[in-house]
Design a protein around this motif. Sequence first.
Motif, PDB file in Angstrom:
ATOM      1  N   VAL A 309     -26.748   2.726  18.123  1.00  0.00           N
ATOM      2  CA  VAL A 309     -27.199   2.607  19.502  1.00  0.00           C
ATOM      3  C   VAL A 309     -26.319   3.516  20.339  1.00  0.00           C
ATOM      4  N   GLY A 310     -26.918   4.428  21.079  1.00  0.00           N
ATOM      5  CA  GLY A 310     -26.116   5.349  21.879  1.00  0.00           C
ATOM      6  C   GLY A 310     -26.631   5.466  23.291  1.00  0.00           C
ATOM      7  N   ILE A 311     -25.709   5.638  24.233  1.00  0.00           N
ATOM      8  CA  ILE A 311     -26.055   5.961  25.615  1.00  0.00           C
ATOM      9  C   ILE A 311     -25.349   7.270  25.947  1.00  0.00           C
ATOM     10  N   ARG A 324     -22.850  -1.843   9.414  1.00  0.00           N
ATOM     11  CA  ARG A 324     -22.500  -2.362  10.725  1.00  0.00           C
ATOM     12  C   ARG A 324     -23.189  -1.533  11.799  1.00  0.00           C
ATOM     13  N   LEU A 325     -23.129  -2.016  13.020  1.00  0.00           N
ATOM     14  CA  LEU A 325     -23.707  -1.273  14.129  1.00  0.00           C
ATOM     15  C   LEU A 325     -22.694  -0.239  14.625  1.00  0.00           C
ATOM     16  N   VAL A 326     -23.166   0.992  14.819  1.00  0.00           N
ATOM     17  CA  VAL A 326     -22.342   2.025  15.440  1.00  0.00           C
ATOM     18  C   VAL A 326     -22.875   2.235  16.852  1.00  0.00           C
ATOM     19  N   ALA A 327     -22.030   2.032  17.849  1.00  0.00           N
ATOM     20  CA  ALA A 327     -22.444   2.183  19.249  1.00  0.00           C
ATOM     21  C   ALA A 327     -21.619   3.288  19.885  1.00  0.00           C
ATOM     22  N   THR A 328     -22.300   4.196  20.619  1.00  0.00           N
ATOM     23  CA  THR A 328     -21.572   5.290  21.263  1.00  0.00           C
ATOM     24  C   THR A 328     -21.950   5.379  22.732  1.00  0.00           C
ATOM     25  N   LEU A 329     -20.966   5.741  23.542  1.00  0.00           N
ATOM     26  CA  LEU A 329     -21.176   5.896  24.975  1.00  0.00           C
ATOM     27  C   LEU A 329     -20.544   7.212  25.414  1.00  0.00           C
ATOM     28  N   VAL A 331     -20.488  10.180  24.054  1.00  0.00           N
ATOM     29  CA  VAL A 331     -19.753  10.835  22.975  1.00  0.00           C
ATOM     30  C   VAL A 331     -20.674  11.925  22.393  1.00  0.00           C
TER      31      VAL A 331
END
Lengths: 366, 366
Positions: A309-311, A324-329, A331
């Motif tokens: 999930v990325g923003i 696992r979940l990889v979340a980026t903000l 980046v």
Amino acid sequence: VQRVKRPDDLYAVIPAGGSGTRLWPLSRQHHPKFLLPLGGTDRSLLQATVDRLVPLVPAERIYVVTGTPHAAAVARQLPDVPEDNILVEPSPRDSTAAIALATGVIERRAPGAIVGSFAADHVIADPEAFRATVRVAVDAARAGRLMTIGISPTRPETGYGYLECSAGFEPLRAQEVLTFREKPPAQLATQYVGSGRYLWNASMFVWRARTFLDELAGRRPDLATPIAQIAAAWDSADQQVVLDTVWPSVAKVAVDYAVMEPAAADGRVGTVPGDFGWSDIGDFETIAEVVGQAEEGATIVNGSAASWVGIDSDGLVVVPAGDRLVATLDVHDVIIVDTPDAVLICRRDRAQDVKLLTAQVPARYT
Amino acid sequence: VQRVKRPDDLYAVIPAGGSGTRLWPLSRQHHPKFLLPLGGTDRSLLQATVDRLVPLVPAERIYVVTGTPHAAAVARQLPDVPEDNILVEPSPRDSTAAIALATGVIERRAPGAIVGSFAADHVIADPEAFRATVRVAVDAARAGRLMTIGISPTRPETGYGYLECSAGFEPLRAQEVLTFREKPPAQLATQYVGSGRYLWNASMFVWRARTFLDELAGRRPDLATPIAQIAAAWDSADQQVVLDTVWPSVAKVAVDYAVMEPAAADGRVGTVPGDFGWSDIGDFETIAEVVGQAEEGATIVNGSAASWVGIDSDGLVVVPAGDRLVATLDVHDVIIVDTPDAVLICRRDRAQDVKLLTAQVPARYT
């Protein structure tokens, strides 16, 4: 569809060694890259290598040379390859020893055989064109040449071998190699690529088993003699004893240096230019090129799009191998490799330097 | 060392609610920030809050108001706080309800009490100075004022309340608050900070229980009436029935809006300027400020230095809460939060936007 006729005397050798430190933490000493599904499908690189060979070489004529830590995994991943064709090296001795051992065993079991050696960790986009290219190399090998497959270079890569040729290249037409230069320095590689007369060596070789063994005997008796001893004892009651005694003394050297460079200088090497979408899965950046950007903002390798999930994030390569979940903000342009016990974040243009990290992390992570 | 005398009639209320979405994936709905050790020690923010109060208010006069998902964890983290002082809200009803409930119960059990309300998720560098400041507020509260603690603002933060004062500030000297403005827009906040006449409200309040309950009754009978009903039934056989029946109807509103803004307009609010190294642990950036850079190139929060290996990496905030190795190569100025089921990579200057991610990730990760 089997378009290319299977030559009855063709055998394949797949040296499956090396751990792939540039793919850490995905690849480990005990979980090397050739066992991983990195080509955009659920087949490991090794399985994909066998899959694309089988229309040309049946599984019963495919040999794998691997190390003790990977023998079991190789055997399970390739249920169609006979047990007797999985040759387990007691210790790593580089590619000359691995290829020579398999070639010696094949020549002993099937005198007169043609042998093709194919790396376990390449990705090939067009397997049909690949097989057609190998088929041409097989015919040239019958005439006694040490054949290579040549790839048109796209950058001055210093990690490959370069084949100097005499004229313009034509796919599926064998030609002579004037010089073979393994891993040239950057300046030379740039000159080679600029000249238009060089091809990359794809790390595939096709030759008569006898031709190769004779070349090795003439050029490197220090390697040829112990390997011949071991091959002679193979399938006999002495196999284990001879292997234990002799193998440790075998010199560690790549076949490119031991045989190909000097043989090319003597006019013994040929090549078939190939155009089949060849990629060497060397680091995460090359994986990203092969897999392509499937998701907006990220290339997801070896996992599902739902793993990320990325923003305000783009240019990412995400390898969600840790479930696992990889979340980026906010980046950008980094590689994120998530595994059960380690997570790597690396600038994309430093992908080839990941091996530097493996020298610094505690041994239990390597 | 107990430097400040304990006032016999002082009680503390700690509203422990909210999950801290800006600290995701470290904080979760069921694992909120006040239960986590984020202040650079192994004590949770809640435990540290109690620790710094105890020299001023013994544990038997400390109350915690929390939600059903956190009651057990709060009870275990604070073994010295009596069970009867842990008030569990059936559902979240914001800060007015939480503080009013505890204040009502305290007034019922100890008529005439002074009550201080302290947030569960702040970090305070100088607890001695903190207690001295509260002590001054307690004396001012005896005279019937609704007391706040004022912090000199360092940036135009829009998430805090602002206290307008008449003159220069002096630590440990109570003064009148002319206006109380909760969460002003950015332009107004900038103007406030520039004027030099405003303090941040530290979200700590000190008042006579009776004074606060009367203020609430006068200003928000819709809140005061049900809370008074519940408080009257507390400790009786009807407690559970009345709570179940009445609590759902209580309005959700922050005490800053319900009481402090209008009371300040009526000249009922005072403040004691405090200078004790106050930090609101709102996001990973503020945690990094509190913890400081312990390791070359990275601030390690809530983990050991051995959890991180970096090459050519600096300006990192690493939160290795997943018991795994975090490795970085040529990565700068990002926050990396590693937890057992999710990993976050976030630009440091976007730390406050992590809450946006929590709206996008699947519910099982929140």
